[in-house]
Design an enzyme around this catalytic site. Structure first.
Site, PDB file in Angstrom:
ATOM      1  N   HIS A   1       0.863   5.101   1.379  1.00 57.38           N
ATOM      2  CA  HIS A   1       0.228   6.122   2.207  1.00 57.38           C
ATOM      3  C   HIS A   1       0.271   7.448   1.451  1.00 57.38           C
ATOM      4  O   HIS A   1       1.325   7.832   0.918  1.00 57.38           O
ATOM      5  CB  HIS A   1       1.012   6.340   3.501  1.00 57.38           C
ATOM      6  CG  HIS A   1       1.014   5.169   4.439  1.00 57.38           C
ATOM      7  ND1 HIS A   1       0.167   5.079   5.509  1.00 57.38           N
ATOM      8  CD2 HIS A   1       1.776   4.048   4.465  1.00 57.38           C
ATOM      9  CE1 HIS A   1       0.417   3.946   6.167  1.00 57.38           C
ATOM     10  NE2 HIS A   1       1.393   3.306   5.549  1.00 57.38           N
TER      11      HIS A   1
ATOM     12  N   HIS B   1       0.849  -1.197   0.000  1.00 56.81           N
ATOM     13  CA  HIS B   1       0.000   0.000   0.000  1.00 56.81           C
ATOM     14  C   HIS B   1       0.878   1.237   0.000  1.00 56.81           C
ATOM     15  O   HIS B   1       2.020   1.208   0.479  1.00 56.81           O
ATOM     16  CB  HIS B   1      -0.956   0.022   1.202  1.00 56.81           C
ATOM     17  CG  HIS B   1      -0.288  -0.161   2.528  1.00 56.81           C
ATOM     18  ND1 HIS B   1       0.100  -1.408   2.992  1.00 56.81           N
ATOM     19  CD2 HIS B   1       0.085   0.726   3.487  1.00 56.81           C
ATOM     20  CE1 HIS B   1       0.668  -1.273   4.179  1.00 56.81           C
ATOM     21  NE2 HIS B   1       0.694   0.017   4.497  1.00 56.81           N
TER      22      HIS B   1
HETATM   23  P1  5GP Z   1       1.834   0.255   7.445  1.00 54.42           P
HETATM   24  O1  5GP Z   1       2.288   0.481   8.870  1.00 54.42           O
HETATM   25  O2  5GP Z   1       1.685  -1.229   7.160  1.00 54.42           O
HETATM   26  O3  5GP Z   1       2.610   0.966   6.405  1.00 54.42           O
HETATM   27  O4  5GP Z   1       0.403   0.901   7.363  1.00 54.42           O
HETATM   28  C1  5GP Z   1      -0.765   0.281   7.738  1.00 54.42           C
HETATM   29  C2  5GP Z   1      -1.817   1.360   7.865  1.00 54.42           C
HETATM   30  O5  5GP Z   1      -3.076   0.746   7.763  1.00 54.42           O
HETATM   31  C3  5GP Z   1      -1.788   2.111   9.187  1.00 54.42           C
HETATM   32  O6  5GP Z   1      -1.647   3.504   8.927  1.00 54.42           O
HETATM   33  C4  5GP Z   1      -3.128   1.771   9.841  1.00 54.42           C
HETATM   34  O7  5GP Z   1      -3.685   2.877  10.501  1.00 54.42           O
HETATM   35  C5  5GP Z   1      -3.966   1.356   8.646  1.00 54.42           C
HETATM   36  N1  5GP Z   1      -4.962   0.345   8.921  1.00 54.42           N
HETATM   37  C6  5GP Z   1      -4.764  -0.832   9.590  1.00 54.42           C
HETATM   38  N2  5GP Z   1      -5.904  -1.552   9.582  1.00 54.42           N
HETATM   39  C7  5GP Z   1      -6.830  -0.816   8.907  1.00 54.42           C
HETATM   40  C8  5GP Z   1      -8.202  -1.049   8.578  1.00 54.42           C
HETATM   41  O8  5GP Z   1      -8.813  -2.060   8.924  1.00 54.42           O
HETATM   42  N3  5GP Z   1      -8.822  -0.080   7.860  1.00 54.42           N
HETATM   43  C9  5GP Z   1      -8.190   1.067   7.463  1.00 54.42           C
HETATM   44  N4  5GP Z   1      -8.896   1.948   6.745  1.00 54.42           N
HETATM   45  N5  5GP Z   1      -6.898   1.318   7.769  1.00 54.42           N
HETATM   46  C10 5GP Z   1      -6.230   0.388   8.493  1.00 54.42           C
END
Ligand code: 5GP
Ligand code: ZN
Length: 133
Positions: A101, A99
């Protein structure tokens, strides 16, 4: 990936606040936003991280990031925008479905997406060029 939360969200099995959707991607609002409008670009097909991402999806992701950047800027009037993309737990990845951001930035938002600059030593420079170039 039957147990991947972002597969379920991207494919509509779990509802989400969706800003954009097409056959390859869904763009949703992050549930733990760094700033107002923090969004996530999710490919519908599972890839755990950038290393595994097919080239065509990688290319389309950046085109979509550009489109969404303009929508976020025009819609929210943000002063700036960061793209952040984490690979591996050491880099802060918590959901192992690729993903991007998209983090709108506002003057004095104190979101703190930064690092303390080090120094590129001659030794590191030579080592990295030898190993990676
Ligand atoms: P990472 O730390 O893997 O780069 O980012 C994961 C992101 O996904 C985090 O910013 C967290 O807030 C978001 N996130 C985790 N679970 C969910 C979810 O169930 N729904 C949404 N909309 N965001 C999520
Ligand atoms: Zn997935």
């Amino acid at each position: 990936m039957s147990d991947c939360i972002f597969c379920k969200i991207a494919n509509g099995e779990i509802p989400s606040a969706t800003l954009y959707e097409d056959e390859k991607f869904r763009v949703i609002l992050d549930l733990g936003p760094a700033t107002k409008g923090h969004a996530l670009i999710l490919p519908k097909n599972h890839a755990s991280n950038l290393y595994e991402l097919p080239d065509d999806v990688a290319a389309a992701s950046m085109v979509l990031a550009k489109k969404m950047a303009i929508k976020l800027k025009e819609g929210l009037g943000c002063d700036g925008l960061n793209l952040v993309q984490n690979n591996g737990e050491a880099a802060g990845q918590t959901v192992h479905h690729f993903h991007i951001h998209m983090i709108p930035r506002y003057k004095q938002d104190h979101a703190g997406i930064t690092w303390k600059p080090g120094t590129l030593t001659q030794e590191d420079r030579d080592d990295i060029l030898r190993k990676v170039k």
